[in-house]
Design an enzyme around this catalytic site. Structure first.
Site, PDB file in Angstrom:
ATOM      1  CE  LYS A 168      -2.192  40.939 -31.764  1.00 41.02           C
ATOM      2  NZ  LYS A 168      -3.598  40.929 -31.337  1.00 41.02           N
ATOM      3  CE  LYS A 179      -2.346  50.783 -37.003  1.00 37.67           C
ATOM      4  NZ  LYS A 179      -3.408  49.978 -37.586  1.00 37.67           N
ATOM      5  CE  LYS A 227      -3.452  47.805 -27.127  1.00 37.34           C
ATOM      6  NZ  LYS A 227      -3.631  47.369 -28.499  1.00 37.34           N
TER       7      LYS A 227
END
Ligand code: TRP
Length: 333
Positions: free
Chosen positions: A115, A197, A200
């Site tokens: 992140k 995976k 969104k």
């Protein structure tokens, strides 16, 4: 005999709309375990602000997520459903645990590294200490199991280490939780890039719970299949990741086994298979979407659910927090 049920707890960040991966990989399993465990499920809104959010969107998505949990079958009478920021003990224990979590440990978290690479202009303290807050989320409820995906296992491991460190100094304050990876864990992958995976962040490969049937069908028709020569519906995660993922999805929504699916589509090829998966998903999501829409329009009901949830959660969390405050030497108020 009346042995108390084991406690289970998990949360999802309302940082995006819930999708098929959340449903088949997590929420559906939560629903199935309703009777077996004492369950706590929450919207992890405090975690979302480690990256910048649009306030109105965060508010809307938090309520939508709650409505969707219920529409997916999580009965608020039997599961404690709450919004993290409504239970101040999370922030309070989070601070204490920050002081028992090591800089080095936090530096090793892969999610932090990812992140911070993706948000290079906003590498804030919250992003770094997020695992201490997550440890607090968990330890407050003394759960036996924390169902999480592969990507969160490292955080649960850290939680165990922090709990053990604390217990070592102050005695048995925290139960040491186990990560819970369901046996038949449906790990749902991206439709356009089945190595990753479903997420969104790649909307073309991601089916959202509230999505319109025609959009769902379009995404399934465009789903990548594998460029092997046999072009038949056969399960092989290594050689045929795209087809295998579609089979996994079809199996999860229809209850059919992988062998049954292979037989059903024998000699039919991908052209028949992909729309069949799409239709099965559409029919599974239709009642969820309709019910979520109905619940969302009933603000008074939603409010009643999250208030009751916060009250129950605060009661349990408060007990743990008081114990911790006393152990570390805070004067009782
Ligand atoms: N970190 C989790 C995620 O990003 C969400 C989360 C926050 C969570 N607190 C938790 C999950 C406690 C399980 C238990 O998906």
């Amino acid at each position: 005999m009346d042995t108390p049920k084991k406690v289970m707890l998990s949360g999802i960040q309302p940082s995006g709309d819930l999708h098929l991966g959340n449903y088949l990989g997590a929420i559906k399993n939560w629903v199935e375990r309703t009777e077996q465990f004492d369950n706590y499920y929450f919207m992890a809104d405090m975690h979302t602000i480690t990256v910048r959010q649009v306030p109105a969107d965060l508010r809307r998505r938090t309520l939508e997520q709650l409505a969707q949990y219920i529409a997916c079958g999580l009965d608020p009478e039997k599961n404690t459903l709450f919004i993290q920021s409504h239970v101040p003990a999370h922030a309070q224990l989070g601070w204490v645990l920050n002081c028992y979590t090591m800089f080095g440990e936090l530096s090793r978290m892969t999610q932090f590294k990812d992140k911070s690479a993706r948000n290079a202009d906003n590498i804030n303290g919250g992003l770094f200490t997020y695992p201490s807050l997550m440890a607090a989320d968990i330890l407050l409820y003394q759960p036996d199991y924390v169902p999480v995906g592969e990507d969160q296992k490292q955080h649960v491991e850290l939680t165990r280490n922090v709990a053990q460190r604390f217990n070592h100094v102050y005695g048995d304050v925290f139960k040491i939780p186990e990560p819970y990876i369901p046996k038949a864990g449906a790990r749902i992958m991206c439709l356009t890039n089945p190595e990753n995976k479903m997420s969104k962040s790649n909307p073309d490969g991601c089916v959202f719970l509230m999505e319109k049937p025609e959009d769902i069908m379009r995404k399934f028709k465009r789903a990548v299949t594998d460029c092997d020569t046999e072009r038949c519906v056969r399960y092989d995660r290594e050689a045929k990741p795209g087809v295998s993922n579609l089979m996994q999805i079809y199996s999860a929504v229809t209850g059919k086994s992988l062998e049954e699916i292979e037989r059903e589509f024998e000699g039919k090829g991908y052209g028949a298979f992909k729309p069949a998966v799409g239709e099965a998903v559409v029919e599974t999501l239709r009642p969820i979407r309709e019910e979520a829409t109905r619940i969302l329009s009933d603000k008074a009901y939603l409010e009643q659910v999250y208030r009751a949830g916060a009250e129950k959660a605060s009661y349990i969390a408060g007990k743990t927090l008081r114990k911790v405050y006393k152990k570390v030497g805070f004067v009782a108020p």
